[in-house]
Design a protein around this motif. Structure first.
Motif, PDB file in Angstrom:
ATOM      1  N   ASN A 170       0.063  -2.754 -10.012  1.00  0.00           N
ATOM      2  CA  ASN A 170      -0.443  -3.086  -8.680  1.00  0.00           C
ATOM      3  C   ASN A 170      -1.227  -1.918  -8.115  1.00  0.00           C
ATOM      4  O   ASN A 170      -1.212  -0.828  -8.640  1.00  0.00           O
TER       5      ASN A 170
ATOM      6  N   ASN B 192       6.930  10.395 -23.596  1.00  0.00           N
ATOM      7  CA  ASN B 192       7.087  11.655 -24.322  1.00  0.00           C
ATOM      8  C   ASN B 192       8.205  11.561 -25.336  1.00  0.00           C
ATOM      9  O   ASN B 192       8.784  10.516 -25.544  1.00  0.00           O
TER      10      ASN B 192
ATOM     11  N   LYS C  99       5.449   3.841 -15.322  1.00  0.00           N
ATOM     12  CA  LYS C  99       4.928   4.327 -14.054  1.00  0.00           C
ATOM     13  C   LYS C  99       5.200   3.275 -12.989  1.00  0.00           C
ATOM     14  O   LYS C  99       5.006   2.109 -13.222  1.00  0.00           O
ATOM     15  N   PRO C 100       5.669   3.707 -11.839  1.00  0.00           N
ATOM     16  CA  PRO C 100       5.942   2.728 -10.778  1.00  0.00           C
ATOM     17  C   PRO C 100       4.654   2.053 -10.340  1.00  0.00           C
ATOM     18  O   PRO C 100       3.619   2.680 -10.290  1.00  0.00           O
ATOM     19  N   CYS C 101       4.724   0.808 -10.012  1.00  0.00           N
ATOM     20  CA  CYS C 101       3.580   0.006  -9.575  1.00  0.00           C
ATOM     21  C   CYS C 101       2.389   0.204 -10.494  1.00  0.00           C
ATOM     22  O   CYS C 101       1.274   0.377 -10.027  1.00  0.00           O
ATOM     23  N   SER C 102       2.618   0.224 -11.814  1.00  0.00           N
ATOM     24  CA  SER C 102       1.470   0.529 -12.659  1.00  0.00           C
ATOM     25  C   SER C 102       0.471  -0.610 -12.679  1.00  0.00           C
ATOM     26  O   SER C 102      -0.684  -0.418 -12.998  1.00  0.00           O
TER      27      SER C 102
ATOM     28  N   LEU D  29      12.193   8.402 -15.891  1.00  0.00           N
ATOM     29  CA  LEU D  29      11.405   7.320 -15.332  1.00  0.00           C
ATOM     30  C   LEU D  29      10.364   6.970 -16.395  1.00  0.00           C
ATOM     31  O   LEU D  29       9.421   7.700 -16.608  1.00  0.00           O
TER      32      LEU D  29
ATOM     33  N   ILE E 219      -2.094   1.001  -5.261  1.00  0.00           N
ATOM     34  CA  ILE E 219      -1.220   1.907  -4.513  1.00  0.00           C
ATOM     35  C   ILE E 219      -1.236   1.559  -3.037  1.00  0.00           C
ATOM     36  O   ILE E 219      -0.287   1.790  -2.319  1.00  0.00           O
ATOM     37  N   ILE E 220      -2.353   0.981  -2.559  1.00  0.00           N
ATOM     38  CA  ILE E 220      -2.426   0.659  -1.139  1.00  0.00           C
ATOM     39  C   ILE E 220      -2.831  -0.796  -0.974  1.00  0.00           C
ATOM     40  O   ILE E 220      -3.419  -1.393  -1.856  1.00  0.00           O
TER      41      ILE E 220
ATOM     42  N   ASN F 246       2.696   8.181 -20.705  1.00  0.00           N
ATOM     43  CA  ASN F 246       3.909   8.630 -20.048  1.00  0.00           C
ATOM     44  C   ASN F 246       5.098   8.649 -20.999  1.00  0.00           C
ATOM     45  O   ASN F 246       6.220   8.815 -20.587  1.00  0.00           O
TER      46      ASN F 246
ATOM     47  N   VAL G  37      -8.642   6.629  -2.247  1.00  0.00           N
ATOM     48  CA  VAL G  37      -7.354   6.428  -2.898  1.00  0.00           C
ATOM     49  C   VAL G  37      -7.443   5.358  -3.994  1.00  0.00           C
ATOM     50  O   VAL G  37      -6.793   5.441  -5.023  1.00  0.00           O
TER      51      VAL G  37
ATOM     52  N   ASN H 254      17.961   9.262 -18.386  1.00  0.00           N
ATOM     53  CA  ASN H 254      17.660   9.038 -16.974  1.00  0.00           C
ATOM     54  C   ASN H 254      16.217   9.391 -16.624  1.00  0.00           C
ATOM     55  O   ASN H 254      15.932   9.954 -15.587  1.00  0.00           O
TER      56      ASN H 254
END
Lengths: 194, 456
Positions: B80, B154, B75-78, B72, B82-83, B152, B127, B70
């Motif tokens: 795109n 491991n 990486k989320p939105c890797s 992650l 962030i803003i 990310n 940002v 379980n």
């Protein structure tokens, strides 16, 4: 929630941070990456030069003041928590949050956004924007494109219109009142993607 | 102890001798001789296919392992940002503020909320900004068993760790010594042979030999890096009297291009080993090396380049107009110097496949030696080279516009993002003119309208 990432676990007190700022885990991870990218020497904190290295910020007329907003008086470094807390000011206002009577005001409330903007003007943090401070900001934003007289007349007129108690300075309440009609949420928010 | 050790020692020496001989024979037959003749056994491509299968398996295992625990994994939105940056301009923002304000007298004068626009833009750039992204290596979606690209991913399973360990042994124990040997051979041959050719009188024989020697040595160097290169559209290869321009990702770009064609290099004279190589290369065929002091003199540089170009017997010049190494996801501003000379420009696009080894040289992160070590201990360098059709400066087009046209063509072919930013921003400060432009725009809106008011 069920799924945590090992990156999140590396950040100390991340639950508290998320609660205080309202950022989602995904945002925190992305901001952490950004923090590490800016921290080129891997020291774990940022100094003014790290911000100065951002080219688009160096082009900004009030770039120096924005950088200054990250550093509390006397401190020369910014850690990740402070970094995220300052950026939290620019989260859009949560319209459907229930109003709990004893909870502290969220960082991205309209009032806190105004306070952030106020301190950009009020550099000596005495709670008032003096004529001098206003002149300095105008000079930053207009550069050498206007004469001293034009600058002074703009400053005088602005103070005249906003200063209600006639003390030649603009307090935070007067600042807030003069910006009543402005959609602060729109102007002082950044659209964070999911 | 004495007599006991002696036959054992002899045996050891004999074994070492045999293994060395075998080693060198294999090297010669499979690598050096093909390099001389420019043929390939296809060993490297087979190697690449095998590696890809291994990576796929490794990624699948990691995904499975991550789902079980379980975690992650990606990486989320890797891919795109962030803003989402607001695209309203300063003018539109200020008009909007004025419209919402109550009293008409305030129309056109300063409002304290004007600062909000600059404030928001400033925070947006903190940002996420375009330029910093170009100078960090690209993030991979799968893991290629190199710790250096392990952001990310491991410890997921022990089988994977074993595979990784095996990878380390192969890369550092087998591939690295092999590559070092080849590199030394290649460079050594280059220096010695070009010096020898330098003694010949100028003429067709000299040019012919010099071409062959250069090609051979560069091909050995290509094998020293295990570079698997695919050349497209070789019919557009640069010809004499032209200038070849390419996007720059690493010092290896030179070796990649020069192993497929002969070019005249341009650069500053260095000391040490680099300088030795430069001095011997120039004996065999004319390259353009500058002293450190001459580099600043733009007219001198331009003159030497145009003299070289006018002589049709000389090789095409190889130039990297970005001026610095970019991370191969975008193309930055081209310096217009090479586009002012007025000869035919042959654009070349180079795109590296980051799955096998990150070729981008982040000179602020590691120095040249460290970089070469990393190159020689990655799996392979896989890249594609596209030779684009030649371009000439059109009527009424100035050097900068021509440079941008070439840049757009290269970016389009290589699938890279075309940026207007100057690569020099990697090291230098932003020029104050950019800030002044913002100030000018704002003051025009503010004071300009005031003048209208005072006149009415």
């Amino acid at each position: 929630m069920g799924s945590t990432s090992s990156t999140l676990l590396k950040i100390p007190n991340v639950e508290v941070l998320m609660q205080e700022t309202g950022f989602s885990p995904a945002h925190i991870i992305r901001l952490h990456d950004r923090f590490k990218a800016l921290d080129k020497e891997g020291r774990g904190h940022l100094c003014p030069q790290d911000f100065g290295a951002i080219k688009e910020l160096a082009m900004n007329p009030i770039g120096d003041r924005i950088i200054g907003a990250f550093f509390s008086p006397g401190k020369e470094t910014v850690d990740f928590h402070t970094f995220v807390k300052i950026l939290a000011h620019f989260r859009p206002v949560d319209k459907d949050r229930p109003k709990e009577p004893n909870s502290p005001e969220p960082i991205n409330s309209r009032s806190n956004k105004l306070k952030f903007a106020f301190q950009l003007y009020d550099q000596d943090k005495d709670g008032k924007i003096s004529r001098d401070e206003l002149l300095k900001v105008l000079r930053s934003m207009l550069g050498m494109q206007v004469t001293e007289e034009q600058l002074e007349s703009i400053a005088d007129r602005t103070i005249q219109e906003a200063d209600l108690d006639r003390d030649e300075a603009i307090s935070f309440e007067e600042f807030r009142k003069s910006l009543e009609k402005v959609n602060i949420d729109h102007k002082m928010s950044i659209r964070f993607l999911r | 102890m004495g007599p006991f050790m002696s036959p054992f020692n002899n045996l050891l020496c004999m074994l070492l001798g045999i293994s060395f001989t075998v080693w060198f024979t294999l090297l010669l037959v499979f690598i050096i001789v093909p390099a001389i003749f420019g043929v390939s056994f296809g060993i490297r491509r087979l190697y690449m296919k095998t590696l890809l299968k291994v990576f796929e398996w490794a990624t699948m295992r990691m995904e499975r392992g991550a789902k079980e625990k379980n975690h992650l994994l990606y990486k989320p939105c890797s891919l795109n940002s962030i803003i989402a940056k607001e695209s309203t301009s300063l003018e539109e923002e200020l008009k909007d503020i004025r419209r919402n304000c109550s009293s008409p007298e305030l129309d056109g004068s300063f409002d304290m909320s004007d600062a909000f626009y600059f404030c928001r833009r400033g925070i947006e750039s903190i940002v996420d900004d375009e330029v910093t992204k170009c100078f960090t290596a690209e993030e991979l979606e799968s893991w290629n068993l190199l710790t250096r690209s392990n952001y990310n991913f491991n410890h997921i399973s022990s089988r994977l760790t074993v595979l990784w360990g095996l990878g380390v042994v192969i890369r550092y124990g087998f591939l690295l010594p092999l590559r070092l040997t080849l590199a030394i051979t290649g460079v050594g041959l280059l220096v010695v042979l070009t010096a020898m050719i330098g003694f010949l009188p100028n003429g067709r024989m000299k040019n012919f030999l010099s071409e062959k020697v250069h090609l051979m040595c560069y091909r050995i160097c290509v094998r020293a890096l295990t570079a698997i290169i695919t050349y497209h559209h070789s019919e557009n290869k640069p010809k004499n009297g032209g200038i070849c321009v390419a996007n720059h990702t690493s010092p290896i770009d030179v070796i990649i291009l020069a192993s497929d064609g002969c070019y005249a290099m341009v650069g500053q004279i260095h000391g040490g080993l680099m300088g030795l190589i430069q001095r011997s290369m120039v004996k065999a065929c004319p390259h353009i090396w500058f002293e450190r002091s001459e580099v600043k003199d733009r007219h001198l540089v331009a003159k030497r380049l145009s003299d070289h170009v006018k002589d049709k017997s000389k090789l095409p010049i190889l130039i990297f107009p970005e001026g610095t190494c970019i991370n191969n996801t975008s193309v930055m501003m081209f310096k217009k110097g090479s586009f002012e000379i007025g000869s035919t420009v042959y654009p070349v696009a180079i795109k590296y496949d980051p799955r096998f080894g990150e070729a981008f040289w982040n000179s602020s992160q590691f120095g040249m030696m460290n970089y070469l070590l990393r190159m020689m201990s990655s799996w392979a360098i896989v890249c594609s080279v596209w030779y684009l059709p030649p371009m000439i400066r059109q009527e009424g087009e100035d050097a900068m516009q021509f440079a941008n046209r070439v840049k757009a063509a290269i970016a389009r072919q290589g699938g890279l993002v075309d940026l207007l930013w100057d690569g020099g921003l990697k090291r230098g400060k932003v020029k104050d003119t950019f800030k002044e432009e913002q100030q000018k725009l704002y003051s025009k809106i503010l004071v300009g309208t005031q003048e209208v008011r005072s006149r009415s």
